[in-house]
Design a protein around this motif. Structure first.
Motif, short mmCIF file in Angstrom:
data_model
loop_
_atom_site.label_atom_id
_atom_site.label_comp_id
_atom_site.label_asym_id
_atom_site.label_seq_id
_atom_site.Cartn_x
_atom_site.Cartn_y
_atom_site.Cartn_z
N PHE A 91 -17.41 29.86 -14.61
CA PHE A 91 -16.49 30.39 -13.50
C PHE A 91 -15.99 31.77 -14.32
N LEU A 92 -16.21 32.90 -13.77
CA LEU A 92 -15.70 34.08 -14.43
C LEU A 92 -15.27 35.09 -13.34
N ASP A 93 -14.01 35.28 -13.33
CA ASP A 93 -13.33 36.15 -12.30
C ASP A 93 -12.79 37.47 -12.97
N ILE A 94 -13.15 38.42 -12.82
CA ILE A 94 -12.91 39.57 -13.66
C ILE A 94 -11.38 40.31 -13.16
N GLY A 95 -11.06 39.86 -12.00
CA GLY A 95 -10.07 40.25 -11.24
C GLY A 95 -10.40 41.66 -10.51
N ALA A 104 -11.23 35.04 -7.42
CA ALA A 104 -11.41 33.42 -7.45
C ALA A 104 -12.01 32.72 -6.19
N GLY A 105 -11.68 33.24 -5.11
CA GLY A 105 -12.44 32.65 -3.95
C GLY A 105 -13.83 33.14 -3.98
N LEU A 106 -14.06 34.17 -4.14
CA LEU A 106 -15.32 34.54 -4.14
C LEU A 106 -16.27 33.83 -5.26
N ALA A 107 -15.34 33.79 -6.44
CA ALA A 107 -16.23 32.85 -7.51
C ALA A 107 -16.57 31.79 -7.22
N VAL A 156 -27.31 30.88 -21.03
CA VAL A 156 -27.52 31.64 -19.77
C VAL A 156 -28.79 32.33 -19.97
N GLU A 157 -29.58 32.17 -18.67
CA GLU A 157 -30.86 32.57 -18.70
C GLU A 157 -30.94 33.59 -17.83
N VAL A 158 -30.02 33.87 -16.71
CA VAL A 158 -29.93 34.91 -15.83
C VAL A 158 -28.50 35.05 -15.67
N VAL A 159 -27.95 36.57 -15.30
CA VAL A 159 -26.67 36.80 -15.07
C VAL A 159 -26.69 37.24 -13.52
N PHE A 160 -25.66 36.68 -12.85
CA PHE A 160 -25.60 36.98 -11.41
C PHE A 160 -24.17 37.55 -11.23
N ILE A 161 -24.06 39.07 -10.79
CA ILE A 161 -22.96 39.67 -10.68
C ILE A 161 -22.59 39.78 -9.29
N ASN A 162 -21.53 39.35 -8.70
CA ASN A 162 -21.36 39.40 -7.39
C ASN A 162 -19.98 40.14 -7.11
N MET A 193 -20.45 36.73 -12.77
CA MET A 193 -19.39 37.64 -12.91
C MET A 193 -18.98 37.95 -11.71
N VAL A 194 -17.70 37.71 -11.26
CA VAL A 194 -16.95 37.92 -9.87
C VAL A 194 -15.78 38.53 -9.95
#
Length: 382
Positions: free
Chosen positions: A279-283, A259-262, A304-310, A255-256
């Motif tokens: 690929f998930l861009d929340i805007g 789009a570039g950061l994703a 999904v085994e782990v969630v990475f939020i950036n 979850m990012v």
């Protein structure tokens, strides 16, 4: 957006591209009726699924009597090809083939133009031809200001034939296929194979079309043909909620914001030996409700085994994202570890809120967070 072969052939027919007689069927009894209606000694029974490789998977059979039509129809309707269950078949007039050709129009993003791809070695092994003998695949870029006038179509047709009559027929098909491609906002219009019969007739024996999703609003009649897969339904739902989402095959949910950061996040995961699940861009919004919906979307993926939020907080406030995450986990019961990297506006407040919640592992740098995520799915070894 992809469509089935029979739907692509209907579009081809509207533009005057010759196709064989065919009838869409959903049962063996319908297939027998179609066989009798076509009035031919032999028919092809073809699975209608939104994927290639049907012939090699056994999804295309030739039948020459009612018994074999029933047998093959039942067999194919009980098949699953590349994860797609066969729910409908096309009963088509079997055509005598003297030669097979390949032709398509698609988008070449390098030259920013439509490209015509043609080959005198069409058929089910076209991928092998492209791999082993690429010189047999000919590509022509089409100038958008010129298009495909008769003189160019004749030039390309002479790549196949020397007889004037066949050149005329091929050039007509090329022009009609190009017109189909342009007027429907397609990203691919393909005939493989285009067959030459012993009588000198050219017929599109197979048809494939893919359309630009962003142009479908201009073509409601084409949009009505949309048959989304389960993954595509999720992508549509995500779009309606304001996300940019693409499903992938990995096990690290991302979850990012941006789009570039994703893209960079996925590159970092691959760099450290992991595999992104999406690929998930929340805007740019910092609305906590949006974060809750994004978490639900990720956690609904069984891989999904782990969630990475950036999150990089420019417009987005890190404390709002943190509140949204806490609200999400108050609503969702899951043991999946969540790695969070917050940088930017109110980052210290956001990190503090998350550190007070036992479910989150908080990182300050992207590299640190990526390593934590990959370690989580690899049992601590990277």
């Amino acid at each position: 957006m992809k469509v089935h072969e029979y739907q692509a052939k209907e579009i081809f027919s509207q533009y005057g591209i010759p196709v064989e007689q065919h009838v869409l069927c959903h049962t063996a009894n319908e297939a027998i009726k179609a066989y009798q209606e076509i009035v031919t000694d032999k028919v092809a029974i073809k699975a209608q699924v939104l994927t290639g490789g049907r012939g090699k998977a056994g999804g295309i059979k030739l039948a020459n009597n009612k018994e074999s039509v029933r047998q093959y129809a039942n067999e194919i309707l009980n098949m699953t090809i590349k994860g797609f269950p066969v729910k409908q078949i096309l009963v088509s007039e079997a055509v005598d083939i003297a030669a097979e050709y390949y032709l398509s129009f698609t988008i070449d993003r390098n030259t920013r133009s439509v490209v015509l791809i043609i080959s005198a070695s069409g058929g089910i092994d076209i991928e092998e031809v492209a791999h082993k003998t690429p010189e047999k695949i000919i590509r022509y870029s089409i100038d958008p200001f010129i298009g495909l006038p008769a003189y160019l179509a004749h030039r390309f047709a002479f790549s196949f034939f020397k007889q004037n009559e066949l050149v005329e027929r091929m050039s007509s098909i090329l022009q009609k296929l190009y017109k189909t491609f342009i007027e429907t906002d397609a990203s691919l219009a393909e005939i493989n194979p285009l067959v030459l019969t012993p009588q000198g007739t050219l017929i599109a024996l197979d048809a494939k079309m893919v359309f630009d999703d962003n142009a479908l609003y201009r073509h409601p009649e084409i949009h009505a043909l949309f048959e989304p897969t389960p993954e595509e339904r999720i992508e549509v739902t995500a779009k309606n909620r304001g996300f940019s989402y693409v499903h992938m095959d990995g096990n690290i949910g991302c979850m990012v914001n941006g789009a570039g950061l994703a893209m960079t996040t996925m590159d970092m995961i691959k760099l450290h030996g992991g595999s992104p699940a999406n690929f998930l861009d929340i805007g740019g919004s910092s609305n906590p409700v949006k974060v809750v919906e994004a978490m639900k979307l990720l956690l609904n993926d069984s891989k999904v085994e782990v969630v990475f939020i950036n999150i990089f907080g420019g417009i987005t406030r890190c404390d709002d994202v943190a509140l949204g995450l806490i609200q999400a986990f108050d609503q969702l019961q899951t043991d999946i570890p969540v790695i969070v990297r917050l940088t930017g506006t109110n980052e210290n407040i956001g990190r503090g809120l998350l550190r007070d919640h036992s479910h989150f592992q908080v990182a300050e740098t992207m590299n640190e967070a990526t390593l934590l995520a990959v370690q989580s799915v690899k049992g601590g070894n990277v």
